[in-house]
Write a protein that holds these residues in place. Structure first.
Motif, PDB file in Angstrom:
ATOM      1  N   LEU A 118       0.785  -1.227   0.000  1.00 15.08           N
ATOM      2  CA  LEU A 118       0.000   0.000   0.000  1.00 15.08           C
ATOM      3  C   LEU A 118       0.821   1.282   0.000  1.00 15.08           C
ATOM      4  O   LEU A 118       0.249   2.366  -0.031  1.00 15.08           O
ATOM      5  CB  LEU A 118      -0.945   0.011   1.206  1.00 15.08           C
ATOM      6  N   GLN A 173      -4.233  -0.652 -13.067  1.00 14.08           N
ATOM      7  CA  GLN A 173      -3.861  -0.349 -11.678  1.00 14.08           C
ATOM      8  C   GLN A 173      -2.352  -0.193 -11.553  1.00 14.08           C
ATOM      9  O   GLN A 173      -1.578  -0.902 -12.177  1.00 14.08           O
ATOM     10  CB  GLN A 173      -4.321  -1.474 -10.757  1.00 14.08           C
ATOM     11  N   GLN A 201     -11.913  -1.483 -11.521  1.00 18.35           N
ATOM     12  CA  GLN A 201     -11.594  -1.134 -10.145  1.00 18.35           C
ATOM     13  C   GLN A 201     -12.754  -1.439  -9.200  1.00 18.35           C
ATOM     14  O   GLN A 201     -12.542  -1.899  -8.068  1.00 18.35           O
ATOM     15  CB  GLN A 201     -11.209   0.340 -10.039  1.00 18.35           C
ATOM     16  N   ASN A 238     -12.541  -3.780  -5.933  1.00 20.48           N
ATOM     17  CA  ASN A 238     -12.906  -3.308  -4.597  1.00 20.48           C
ATOM     18  C   ASN A 238     -13.886  -4.257  -3.918  1.00 20.48           C
ATOM     19  O   ASN A 238     -13.788  -4.498  -2.705  1.00 20.48           O
ATOM     20  CB  ASN A 238     -13.517  -1.910  -4.694  1.00 20.48           C
ATOM     21  N   ASN A 284      -9.080  -0.840   3.425  1.00 24.58           N
ATOM     22  CA  ASN A 284      -8.284   0.124   2.661  1.00 24.58           C
ATOM     23  C   ASN A 284      -8.247  -0.341   1.211  1.00 24.58           C
ATOM     24  O   ASN A 284      -7.561  -1.296   0.863  1.00 24.58           O
ATOM     25  CB  ASN A 284      -6.873   0.223   3.230  1.00 24.58           C
ATOM     26  N   SER A 326      -7.411   1.683  -1.348  1.00 25.07           N
ATOM     27  CA  SER A 326      -6.692   2.714  -2.085  1.00 25.07           C
ATOM     28  C   SER A 326      -5.647   2.118  -3.021  1.00 25.07           C
ATOM     29  O   SER A 326      -5.241   0.964  -2.898  1.00 25.07           O
ATOM     30  CB  SER A 326      -6.023   3.683  -1.113  1.00 25.07           C
ATOM     31  N   PRO A 356      -1.792   3.229  -4.338  1.00 24.42           N
ATOM     32  CA  PRO A 356      -0.736   4.162  -3.918  1.00 24.42           C
ATOM     33  C   PRO A 356      -0.283   5.076  -5.045  1.00 24.42           C
ATOM     34  O   PRO A 356       0.782   4.907  -5.643  1.00 24.42           O
ATOM     35  CB  PRO A 356       0.396   3.232  -3.461  1.00 24.42           C
ATOM     36  N   CYS A 357      -1.126   6.066  -5.345  1.00 28.68           N
ATOM     37  CA  CYS A 357      -0.816   7.008  -6.420  1.00 28.68           C
ATOM     38  C   CYS A 357      -0.125   8.248  -5.852  1.00 28.68           C
ATOM     39  O   CYS A 357      -0.038   8.436  -4.660  1.00 28.68           O
ATOM     40  CB  CYS A 357      -2.089   7.429  -7.136  1.00 28.68           C
ATOM     41  N   CYS A 383      -1.727   7.510 -12.334  1.00 30.16           N
ATOM     42  CA  CYS A 383      -1.287   7.506 -10.941  1.00 30.16           C
ATOM     43  C   CYS A 383      -0.028   8.325 -10.725  1.00 30.16           C
ATOM     44  O   CYS A 383       0.381   8.534  -9.591  1.00 30.16           O
ATOM     45  CB  CYS A 383      -1.008   6.078 -10.478  1.00 30.16           C
TER      46      CYS A 383
END
Length: 296
Positions: A27, A95, A224, A228, A238, A240, A242-243, A256
């Motif tokens: 992450l 992603q 996405q 999720n 979480n 998210s 990591p962008c 990203c």
């Protein structure tokens, strides 16, 4: 003198070269410390070799030198090698993914080793979709997912500069050369069909010999939202990606990847700042182009 250092690095470093992936969906990009709860996906047989209650990077016999008929540390068995505590990764097309591995002493940093420790290739390969058997090394290498780049070698300044492409992207390497964390960033191809794949991380300490691999299964979700939902069903809150900041591989340009400078302090609260300036990144890009000429 520099020629001598290069030979020394190859001979001494090559004697003990080894590493492995610990997390296949981390992450935090360009992280300094490994935190187990930031991992949402694991390599094959992590439930046997990579327990989260042991010190990160501790020797467990998981490192593997691939052969044609044995590309992975263990043969594939999804039912045995993954469970609720050590699930396989789930990605969606496009992603940005972060992989985590221990440095195991193989960093070129002029502040604590030298700038000539080799890193000569880092790739992610895959099977075809929904294959349910172990495949050979040559079958993996038919399908390149991403070229992770190589770390700059032979330049004192770039050896001290983080983030960087390739294996040596470990900002705290000089604090713990053996068990410090390093990460890669890569983008999942947009054209991957949904389904299950076997992925293989392949690192060449000295190309074409001294190769090390880690295999991991991945569920490619439709998008996405689908990813999720799978993560929620597994109990993850979480979701998210990591962008932001810059990736470890400056060749990556995607949604990203904000164009910004990231600063690292080697010592918490200290004054030794590590900055990736636009000039340094440009030089690194040039090095990546020339040094990634190895065949995939």
């Amino acid at each position: 003198m520099r020629s001598y250092l290069i030979i020394f690095a190859f001979v001494v470093g090559g004697t003990n070269a080894h590493s492995w992936l610990v997390c296949t969906d981390y992450l935090e990009k360009n992280a300094r410390d490994y935190i187990s709860h930031k991992c949402r996906g694991y390599p094959r047989a992590a439930n046997k070799f990579l327990h989260t209650d042991v010190v990160f990077g501790e020797e467990s016999g998981y490192d593997h030198e691939p052969a044609e008929d044995a590309p992975c540390r263990v043969r594939r068995n999804d039912r045995v090698h993954y469970d609720s505590e050590y699930p396989m990764a789930v990605y969606y097309p496009g992603q940005q993914v972060v992989l985590a591995h221990p440095m195991k002493g193989h960093g070129g940093d002029a502040d604590c080793t030298n700038a000539y420790i080799p890193d000569t290739g880092n790739w992610i390969y895959r099977s075809v979709v929904n294959v349910n058997r172990e495949i050979s090394l040559s079958e993996y290498r038919k399908n390149l997912v991403f070229d992770l780049g190589v770390s700059p070698v032979g330049n004192d300044q770039l050896s001290r500069t983080y983030p960087k492409p390739g294996f040596q992207n470990g900002p705290d390497f000089c604090l713990n050369q053996d068990q410090s964390l390093a990460t890669y960033s890569f983008n999942v191809p947009l054209d991957l069909d949904p389904g299950r794949y076997s992925f293989m991380w392949l690192w060449a300490f000295n190309y074409p010999t001294e190769l090390f691999s880690t295999c991991f299964e991945v569920e490619i979700a439709r998008n996405q939202m689908h990813r999720n939902r799978i993560l929620r069903d597994r109990g993850y809150r979480n979701l998210s990606v990591p962008c932001g900041g810059i990736t470890s591989n400056p060749a990556i340009r995607g949604t990203c990847d904000a164009q910004s400078t990231v600063r690292y302090s080697r010592y918490p609260g200290g004054s030794s700042q590590r900055t990736s300036s636009s000039i340094q990144l440009a030089i690194t890009n040039i090095i990546v182009i020339f040094m990634s000429a190895y065949p995939s």
